[in-house]
Design a protein around this motif. Structure first.
Motif, PDB file in Angstrom:
ATOM      1  N   ARG A   1      10.737 -34.880  16.617  1.00  0.00           N
ATOM      2  CA  ARG A   1       9.915 -35.643  15.666  1.00  0.00           C
ATOM      3  C   ARG A   1       8.870 -36.492  16.394  1.00  0.00           C
ATOM      4  O   ARG A   1       7.734 -36.622  15.939  1.00  0.00           O
ATOM      5  CB  ARG A   1      10.812 -36.514  14.782  1.00  0.00           C
ATOM      6  CG  ARG A   1      10.114 -37.041  13.544  1.00  0.00           C
ATOM      7  CD  ARG A   1      11.069 -37.782  12.640  1.00  0.00           C
ATOM      8  NE  ARG A   1      11.940 -36.900  11.886  1.00  0.00           N
ATOM      9  CZ  ARG A   1      11.607 -36.269  10.757  1.00  0.00           C
ATOM     10  NH1 ARG A   1      10.381 -36.417  10.257  1.00  0.00           N
ATOM     11  NH2 ARG A   1      12.464 -35.511  10.128  1.00  0.00           N
ATOM     12  N   VAL A   2       9.252 -37.053  17.535  1.00  0.00           N
ATOM     13  CA  VAL A   2       8.292 -37.840  18.316  1.00  0.00           C
ATOM     14  C   VAL A   2       7.181 -36.938  18.842  1.00  0.00           C
ATOM     15  O   VAL A   2       5.996 -37.298  18.805  1.00  0.00           O
ATOM     16  CB  VAL A   2       9.000 -38.573  19.470  1.00  0.00           C
ATOM     17  CG1 VAL A   2       7.978 -39.219  20.413  1.00  0.00           C
ATOM     18  CG2 VAL A   2       9.938 -39.642  18.922  1.00  0.00           C
ATOM     19  N   ASN A   3       7.549 -35.746  19.329  1.00  0.00           N
ATOM     20  CA  ASN A   3       6.511 -34.817  19.793  1.00  0.00           C
ATOM     21  C   ASN A   3       5.559 -34.441  18.658  1.00  0.00           C
ATOM     22  O   ASN A   3       4.346 -34.303  18.865  1.00  0.00           O
ATOM     23  CB  ASN A   3       7.157 -33.562  20.384  1.00  0.00           C
ATOM     24  CG  ASN A   3       7.702 -33.800  21.784  1.00  0.00           C
ATOM     25  OD1 ASN A   3       7.265 -34.693  22.484  1.00  0.00           O
ATOM     26  ND2 ASN A   3       8.677 -32.998  22.177  1.00  0.00           N
ATOM     27  N   TYR A   4       6.106 -34.263  17.477  1.00  0.00           N
ATOM     28  CA  TYR A   4       5.262 -33.967  16.307  1.00  0.00           C
ATOM     29  C   TYR A   4       4.316 -35.140  16.043  1.00  0.00           C
ATOM     30  O   TYR A   4       3.114 -34.957  15.802  1.00  0.00           O
ATOM     31  CB  TYR A   4       6.145 -33.684  15.111  1.00  0.00           C
ATOM     32  CG  TYR A   4       5.418 -33.286  13.839  1.00  0.00           C
ATOM     33  CD1 TYR A   4       4.230 -32.560  13.876  1.00  0.00           C
ATOM     34  CD2 TYR A   4       5.947 -33.622  12.587  1.00  0.00           C
ATOM     35  CE1 TYR A   4       3.575 -32.183  12.703  1.00  0.00           C
ATOM     36  CE2 TYR A   4       5.305 -33.244  11.414  1.00  0.00           C
ATOM     37  CZ  TYR A   4       4.124 -32.536  11.481  1.00  0.00           C
ATOM     38  OH  TYR A   4       3.473 -32.161  10.313  1.00  0.00           O
ATOM     39  N   ALA A   5       4.869 -36.349  16.112  1.00  0.00           N
ATOM     40  CA  ALA A   5       4.043 -37.541  15.888  1.00  0.00           C
ATOM     41  C   ALA A   5       2.906 -37.619  16.909  1.00  0.00           C
ATOM     42  O   ALA A   5       1.753 -37.911  16.547  1.00  0.00           O
ATOM     43  CB  ALA A   5       4.906 -38.795  15.967  1.00  0.00           C
ATOM     44  N   LEU A   6       3.213 -37.354  18.156  1.00  0.00           N
ATOM     45  CA  LEU A   6       2.176 -37.424  19.187  1.00  0.00           C
ATOM     46  C   LEU A   6       1.130 -36.331  18.993  1.00  0.00           C
ATOM     47  O   LEU A   6      -0.058 -36.544  19.272  1.00  0.00           O
ATOM     48  CB  LEU A   6       2.810 -37.325  20.573  1.00  0.00           C
ATOM     49  CG  LEU A   6       3.728 -38.499  20.951  1.00  0.00           C
ATOM     50  CD1 LEU A   6       4.337 -38.277  22.326  1.00  0.00           C
ATOM     51  CD2 LEU A   6       2.979 -39.826  20.899  1.00  0.00           C
ATOM     52  N   GLY A   7       1.571 -35.164  18.518  1.00  0.00           N
ATOM     53  CA  GLY A   7       0.604 -34.116  18.208  1.00  0.00           C
ATOM     54  C   GLY A   7      -0.329 -34.537  17.083  1.00  0.00           C
ATOM     55  O   GLY A   7      -1.553 -34.321  17.163  1.00  0.00           O
ATOM     56  N   LEU A   8       0.221 -35.147  16.047  1.00  0.00           N
ATOM     57  CA  LEU A   8      -0.603 -35.642  14.945  1.00  0.00           C
ATOM     58  C   LEU A   8      -1.554 -36.734  15.422  1.00  0.00           C
ATOM     59  O   LEU A   8      -2.724 -36.777  15.034  1.00  0.00           O
ATOM     60  CB  LEU A   8       0.303 -36.191  13.833  1.00  0.00           C
ATOM     61  CG  LEU A   8       1.121 -35.166  13.049  1.00  0.00           C
ATOM     62  CD1 LEU A   8       2.212 -35.863  12.239  1.00  0.00           C
ATOM     63  CD2 LEU A   8       0.214 -34.353  12.126  1.00  0.00           C
ATOM     64  N   ASN A   9      -1.044 -37.613  16.283  1.00  0.00           N
ATOM     65  CA  ASN A   9      -1.875 -38.693  16.799  1.00  0.00           C
ATOM     66  C   ASN A   9      -3.048 -38.137  17.603  1.00  0.00           C
ATOM     67  O   ASN A   9      -4.198 -38.573  17.453  1.00  0.00           O
ATOM     68  CB  ASN A   9      -1.023 -39.609  17.667  1.00  0.00           C
ATOM     69  CG  ASN A   9      -1.666 -40.962  17.914  1.00  0.00           C
ATOM     70  OD1 ASN A   9      -2.107 -41.628  16.979  1.00  0.00           O
ATOM     71  ND2 ASN A   9      -1.717 -41.380  19.169  1.00  0.00           N
ATOM     72  N   GLY A  10      -2.758 -37.156  18.443  1.00  0.00           N
ATOM     73  CA  GLY A  10      -3.810 -36.545  19.237  1.00  0.00           C
ATOM     74  C   GLY A  10      -4.824 -35.788  18.398  1.00  0.00           C
ATOM     75  O   GLY A  10      -5.980 -35.617  18.805  1.00  0.00           O
ATOM     76  N   ALA A  11      -4.391 -35.343  17.216  1.00  0.00           N
ATOM     77  CA  ALA A  11      -5.282 -34.616  16.314  1.00  0.00           C
ATOM     78  C   ALA A  11      -6.096 -35.546  15.429  1.00  0.00           C
ATOM     79  O   ALA A  11      -6.796 -35.091  14.516  1.00  0.00           O
ATOM     80  CB  ALA A  11      -4.469 -33.659  15.452  1.00  0.00           C
ATOM     81  N   GLY A  12      -6.001 -36.851  15.680  1.00  0.00           N
ATOM     82  CA  GLY A  12      -6.771 -37.809  14.892  1.00  0.00           C
ATOM     83  C   GLY A  12      -6.141 -38.155  13.557  1.00  0.00           C
ATOM     84  O   GLY A  12      -6.849 -38.581  12.635  1.00  0.00           O
ATOM     85  N   ARG A  13      -4.823 -38.010  13.468  1.00  0.00           N
ATOM     86  CA  ARG A  13      -4.109 -38.345  12.231  1.00  0.00           C
ATOM     87  C   ARG A  13      -3.071 -39.426  12.509  1.00  0.00           C
ATOM     88  O   ARG A  13      -1.870 -39.213  12.352  1.00  0.00           O
ATOM     89  CB  ARG A  13      -3.453 -37.075  11.661  1.00  0.00           C
ATOM     90  CG  ARG A  13      -4.460 -36.009  11.241  1.00  0.00           C
ATOM     91  CD  ARG A  13      -3.795 -34.671  10.948  1.00  0.00           C
ATOM     92  NE  ARG A  13      -2.742 -34.774   9.946  1.00  0.00           N
ATOM     93  CZ  ARG A  13      -1.948 -33.750   9.590  1.00  0.00           C
ATOM     94  NH1 ARG A  13      -2.118 -32.557  10.152  1.00  0.00           N
ATOM     95  NH2 ARG A  13      -1.016 -33.905   8.677  1.00  0.00           N
ATOM     96  N   PRO A  14      -3.505 -40.621  12.930  1.00  0.00           N
ATOM     97  CA  PRO A  14      -2.541 -41.643  13.330  1.00  0.00           C
ATOM     98  C   PRO A  14      -1.663 -42.147  12.199  1.00  0.00           C
ATOM     99  O   PRO A  14      -0.525 -42.558  12.451  1.00  0.00           O
ATOM    100  CB  PRO A  14      -3.431 -42.759  13.897  1.00  0.00           C
ATOM    101  CG  PRO A  14      -4.761 -42.556  13.247  1.00  0.00           C
ATOM    102  CD  PRO A  14      -4.900 -41.074  13.092  1.00  0.00           C
ATOM    103  N   ASP A  15      -2.158 -42.135  10.973  1.00  0.00           N
ATOM    104  CA  ASP A  15      -1.321 -42.615   9.870  1.00  0.00           C
ATOM    105  C   ASP A  15      -0.146 -41.659   9.630  1.00  0.00           C
ATOM    106  O   ASP A  15       0.989 -42.102   9.406  1.00  0.00           O
ATOM    107  CB  ASP A  15      -2.154 -42.772   8.602  1.00  0.00           C
ATOM    108  CG  ASP A  15      -3.181 -43.895   8.714  1.00  0.00           C
ATOM    109  OD1 ASP A  15      -3.016 -44.767   9.595  1.00  0.00           O
ATOM    110  OD2 ASP A  15      -4.150 -43.898   7.930  1.00  0.00           O
ATOM    111  N   ASP A  16      -0.426 -40.354   9.674  1.00  0.00           N
ATOM    112  CA  ASP A  16       0.669 -39.382   9.554  1.00  0.00           C
ATOM    113  C   ASP A  16       1.611 -39.489  10.749  1.00  0.00           C
ATOM    114  O   ASP A  16       2.836 -39.361  10.608  1.00  0.00           O
ATOM    115  CB  ASP A  16       0.106 -37.962   9.469  1.00  0.00           C
ATOM    116  CG  ASP A  16      -0.652 -37.704   8.181  1.00  0.00           C
ATOM    117  OD1 ASP A  16      -0.342 -38.361   7.167  1.00  0.00           O
ATOM    118  OD2 ASP A  16      -1.564 -36.856   8.187  1.00  0.00           O
ATOM    119  N   ALA A  17       1.033 -39.728  11.926  1.00  0.00           N
ATOM    120  CA  ALA A  17       1.855 -39.895  13.125  1.00  0.00           C
ATOM    121  C   ALA A  17       2.760 -41.113  12.993  1.00  0.00           C
ATOM    122  O   ALA A  17       3.938 -41.072  13.365  1.00  0.00           O
ATOM    123  CB  ALA A  17       0.956 -40.034  14.355  1.00  0.00           C
ATOM    124  N   ALA A  18       2.218 -42.201  12.443  1.00  0.00           N
ATOM    125  CA  ALA A  18       3.006 -43.419  12.276  1.00  0.00           C
ATOM    126  C   ALA A  18       4.203 -43.170  11.365  1.00  0.00           C
ATOM    127  O   ALA A  18       5.296 -43.703  11.600  1.00  0.00           O
ATOM    128  CB  ALA A  18       2.124 -44.531  11.721  1.00  0.00           C
TER     129      ALA A  18
END
Length: 232
Positions: A129-146
């Motif tokens: 789940r953390v790796n997924y969050a970091l992928g979302l963050n890197g894709a410019g989706r920090p709210d979804d990552a949060a």
């Protein structure tokens, strides 16, 4: 000492030990400190030929894909995991690792889809789940990552990698004080977590707190002398 013990095991052809170590690292998240300590063992194992006296097992495919990821051979890793997932389509670790490889190649949508599938298959797996969050963050989706980091911390509130992930997400959101607090908590949980030390050092540098940044870099250097990450 542990490395010499590992080499003895390898000489005795107890490959199951290394397979279990490597599968655990790559399935549940890449821990760079632990990964670094068995790197020479992986290289030794990688020099051995792939078994040709029968069908290749899914464990062997997963191990070879993990080794390819270590080397940065993203295409090879994806190819091996493609074959594996045809046989075992519900293997969360294979989806997660294929997603990470795709992200490395810039295939963002497909990589995130794999990571999303992995989280669906193993929703309680914090590292995935953390790796997924970091992928979302890197894709410019920090709210979804949060949201993903929050779910990970709901499962394990003291998970150092999840706390480090929260720091990266908060930094992306421009919430620098919250980011520093998250990095500090990650380091308090695991004072050998060089990722958190380096991430905090980079943010401190951005904020103009150069002495504090250098202190974190010195701690990271003491943990892993000569690390390319520390000197980058």
């Amino acid at each position: 000492q542990g490395q010499h013990q590992g080499r003895a095991l390898l000489r005795l052809d107890d490959d199951a030990v290394l397979r279990a170590l490597r599968a655990a690292i790559l399935r549940f998240g890449i821990n760079r400190q632990f990964d670094r300590s068995i790197g020479p063992l992986v290289a030794e194992r990688d020099r051995r030929p792939l078994a040709t006296d029968g069908p290749i097992s899914t464990d062997e495919l997963f191990e070879r894909a993990s080794i390819a990821l270590d080397r940065g051979d993203w295409d090879e890793a994806i190819g091996l995991l493609d074959v594996m997932l045809q046989a075992v389509p519900t293997h969360a670790g294979a989806h997660a690792n294929r997603g990470l490889a795709k992200l490395r190649l810039g295939h963002t949508a497909s990589g995130l889809a794999d990571l999303d599938r992995a989280v669906t298959l193993e929703p309680e797996n914090v590292e995935i789940r953390v790796n997924y969050a970091l992928g979302l963050n890197g894709a410019g989706r920090p709210d979804d990552a949060a949201e993903q980091v929050q779910r990970a911390l709901a499962i394990d509130p003291g998970h150092a990698h999840a706390l480090n992930g929260r720091g990266l997400v908060r930094q992306r959101q421009g919430r620098f004080d919250d980011a520093l607090a998250a990095f500090a908590r990650a380091i308090a949980v695991d004072d050998a977590l060089t990722q958190a030390l380096l991430n905090r050092a980079r943010l401190l540098e951005v904020l103009g707190r150069f002495d504090d940044a250098l202190a974190d870099l010195a701690r990271a250097e003491a943990l892993f002398p000569g690390s390319a990450d520390v000197h980058a």
